[in-house]
Motif scaffolding. Structure first.
Motif, short mmCIF file in Angstrom:
data_model
loop_
_atom_site.label_atom_id
_atom_site.label_comp_id
_atom_site.label_asym_id
_atom_site.label_seq_id
_atom_site.Cartn_x
_atom_site.Cartn_y
_atom_site.Cartn_z
N ASP A 23 64.99 -34.86 129.35
CA ASP A 23 63.97 -35.88 129.17
C ASP A 23 63.46 -36.27 130.56
O ASP A 23 64.17 -36.87 131.36
CB ASP A 23 64.57 -37.10 128.47
N HIS A 24 62.22 -35.90 130.84
CA HIS A 24 61.65 -36.13 132.17
C HIS A 24 61.37 -37.61 132.43
O HIS A 24 61.20 -38.01 133.58
CB HIS A 24 60.37 -35.31 132.34
N ASN A 25 61.31 -38.42 131.39
CA ASN A 25 61.07 -39.86 131.57
C ASN A 25 62.34 -40.60 131.98
O ASN A 25 62.31 -41.49 132.82
CB ASN A 25 60.50 -40.46 130.28
N THR A 26 63.47 -40.21 131.38
CA THR A 26 64.72 -40.91 131.66
C THR A 26 65.61 -40.15 132.64
O THR A 26 66.55 -40.74 133.20
CB THR A 26 65.51 -41.13 130.36
N GLY A 27 65.34 -38.86 132.83
CA GLY A 27 66.19 -38.04 133.69
C GLY A 27 67.47 -37.59 133.01
O GLY A 27 68.35 -37.02 133.67
N LEU A 28 67.59 -37.80 131.70
CA LEU A 28 68.80 -37.43 130.98
C LEU A 28 68.76 -35.97 130.56
O LEU A 28 67.74 -35.47 130.05
CB LEU A 28 68.97 -38.32 129.74
N ASN A 29 69.87 -35.29 130.75
CA ASN A 29 70.03 -33.90 130.35
C ASN A 29 71.10 -33.85 129.27
O ASN A 29 72.24 -34.26 129.51
CB ASN A 29 70.45 -33.06 131.56
N THR A 30 70.76 -33.41 128.06
CA THR A 30 71.67 -33.47 126.93
C THR A 30 71.94 -32.07 126.39
O THR A 30 71.02 -31.30 126.15
CB THR A 30 71.09 -34.32 125.80
N ARG A 31 73.23 -31.77 126.20
CA ARG A 31 73.64 -30.52 125.58
C ARG A 31 74.12 -30.81 124.16
O ARG A 31 74.77 -31.82 123.92
CB ARG A 31 74.78 -29.86 126.37
N THR A 54 66.22 -36.12 122.99
CA THR A 54 65.19 -35.27 123.56
C THR A 54 65.77 -33.99 124.13
O THR A 54 66.92 -33.93 124.45
CB THR A 54 64.42 -36.01 124.66
N VAL A 55 64.96 -32.90 124.29
CA VAL A 55 65.47 -31.61 124.74
C VAL A 55 64.47 -30.66 125.39
O VAL A 55 63.56 -30.35 124.72
CB VAL A 55 66.04 -30.79 123.57
N ILE A 56 64.66 -30.04 126.62
CA ILE A 56 63.96 -28.87 127.20
C ILE A 56 64.17 -28.71 128.70
O ILE A 56 64.59 -29.61 129.34
CB ILE A 56 62.45 -28.84 126.88
N VAL A 57 63.88 -27.56 129.25
CA VAL A 57 64.09 -27.27 130.66
C VAL A 57 62.80 -26.72 131.20
O VAL A 57 62.01 -26.17 130.48
CB VAL A 57 65.24 -26.26 130.81
N ALA A 58 62.54 -26.87 132.48
CA ALA A 58 61.27 -26.43 133.04
C ALA A 58 61.07 -24.94 132.81
O ALA A 58 61.99 -24.17 132.97
CB ALA A 58 61.24 -26.74 134.53
N LEU A 59 59.86 -24.58 132.46
CA LEU A 59 59.53 -23.18 132.20
C LEU A 59 59.22 -22.45 133.49
O LEU A 59 58.71 -23.03 134.44
CB LEU A 59 58.30 -23.09 131.29
N CYS A 60 59.51 -21.16 133.49
CA CYS A 60 59.13 -20.33 134.61
C CYS A 60 57.79 -19.70 134.26
O CYS A 60 57.73 -18.80 133.42
CB CYS A 60 60.16 -19.23 134.86
N PHE A 61 56.73 -20.14 134.89
CA PHE A 61 55.41 -19.66 134.57
C PHE A 61 55.09 -18.43 135.40
O PHE A 61 55.43 -18.35 136.58
CB PHE A 61 54.35 -20.74 134.83
N SER A 62 54.42 -17.49 134.80
CA SER A 62 54.01 -16.28 135.51
C SER A 62 52.94 -16.62 136.52
O SER A 62 52.07 -17.44 136.30
CB SER A 62 53.46 -15.25 134.52
N ALA A 63 53.00 -15.94 137.68
CA ALA A 63 51.98 -16.17 138.70
C ALA A 63 50.69 -15.46 138.36
O ALA A 63 49.66 -15.69 138.98
CB ALA A 63 52.50 -15.68 140.05
N ALA A 64 50.73 -14.56 137.40
CA ALA A 64 49.53 -13.83 137.02
C ALA A 64 48.59 -14.72 136.24
O ALA A 64 49.00 -15.69 135.61
CB ALA A 64 49.91 -12.61 136.18
N GLN A 65 47.30 -14.38 136.26
CA GLN A 65 46.31 -15.12 135.50
C GLN A 65 46.58 -14.95 134.02
O GLN A 65 46.69 -13.83 133.54
CB GLN A 65 44.91 -14.60 135.84
#
Length: 214
Positions: free
Chosen positions: A48-56, A7-18
Motif C-alpha cells: 500500500d503506497h499510501n500507508t507504506g504497509l507491505n502485507t503477505r 491492500t496488495v501489489i509491488v512496483a512493476l518493471c516497465f519495458s524501456a521500449a515504446q
C-alpha cells in the motif's frame, strides 16, 4: 483489485521500449487478452503506497461465485500486531474480518463492486517480455486500461502467456500509485471450499472494523 482494509501489489518493471498501440503484436497480428483462471489458490504480497504497509497473505480466489479469502501470513514477532482472515462475499455484499487468534469477528457491508483478476476485453496491449534471466524464459504480457490520446492508465496487469496466471497488478489514482500486488505459488482450483464459510463466531459478529494494533 482493491480490498477494503486490505491492500496488495509491488512496483512493476516497465519495458524501456515504446509500448505498442492498441492490440498489435510485434509481427502486426492482433493480440487478444487471454482468459485468466476463474478459481485458484496461492500467495500474494500487497504494498500500500499510501500507508507504506507491505502485507503477505494466502489467497483463495473463486471467480465463479465472486468470493475471495485472504489469510494474512505471520512474519516474525511484531509486538501488538494482530493478524486477520478476510472473507469477501461479493454476491452477498458482505466482508467478514476474523482475528486469527481469538476468532473475534466483524461483519462489514461490502460496498466495492466485484472486480475479477483478469484482463478486461477492452484492455490495451502494452508489451510482452521474459521474466528472469537465461533459462527462466517465463513469458508475460502487460496490459492496461490506457486509452491512447485520451487517458493514462489507472490499472496495469501482467499475466503469463502460457496459462494466463496473474503476476502483478498496479492501480494508480491522481497520477500516484496506490497499490501494487504480486502473485506467486499459484495452483488451479479450490482445495477446500469451506474457506469461504465464516466461523461460528461470526454469528454474533460486531459491526466495527478491527484495527491491527493493540
Amino acid at each position: 483489485m482493491h480490498f477494503c482494509g486490505f491492500t496488495v501489489i509491488v512496483a512493476l518493471c516497465f519495458s524501456a521500449a515504446q509500448p505498442l498501440q492498441g492490440s498489435l503484436t510485434f509481427a502486426g497480428a492482433p493480440v487478444q487478452p487471454c482468459q485468466a483462471p476463474v478459481q485458484w489458490e496461492g500467495r500474494i504480497v500487497e504494498y500500500d503506497h499510501n500507508t507504506g504497509l507491505n502485507t503477505r497473505a494466502m489467497m483463495s480466489y473463486d471467480g465463479l461465485n465472486q468470493q475471495i479469502m485472504v489469510l494474512e501470513e505471520k512474519r516474525g514477532h511484531v509486538p501488538c500486531k494482530k493478524y486477520f482472515e478476510y472473507i469477501y462475499l461479493f454476491k452477498s455484499a458482505v466482508l467478514f474480518q476474523i482475528e486469527q487468534v481469538t476468532k473475534l469477528c466483524s461483519k462489514i457491508p461490502l460496498t466495492e463492486a466485484w472486480d475479477p483478476y483478469d484482463i478486461p476485453d477492452n484492455s490495451t496491449y502494452e508489451d510482452q517480455y521474459v521474466i528472469g534471466g537465461p533459462g527462466d524464459m517465463i513469458q508475460v504480457q502487460e496490459w492496461s486500461d490506457r486509452k491512447p490520446a485520451r487517458k493514462n492508465e489507472a490499472w496495469v496487469g501482467v499475466y503469463t502467456v502460457k496459462d494466463c496466471y496473474p503476476v502483478q497488478e498496479t492501480y494508480t489514482k491522481n497520477s500516484s500509485v496506490t497499490t501494487s500486488t504480486r502473485f506467486f505459488d499459484l495452483r488451479l482450483g479450490i482445495s477446500d471450499p469451506s474457506v469461504f464459510t465464516p466461523p461460528e463466531t461470526c454469528r454474533s459478529a460486531q459491526t466495527q472494523r478491527m484495527t491491527q494494533g493493540c
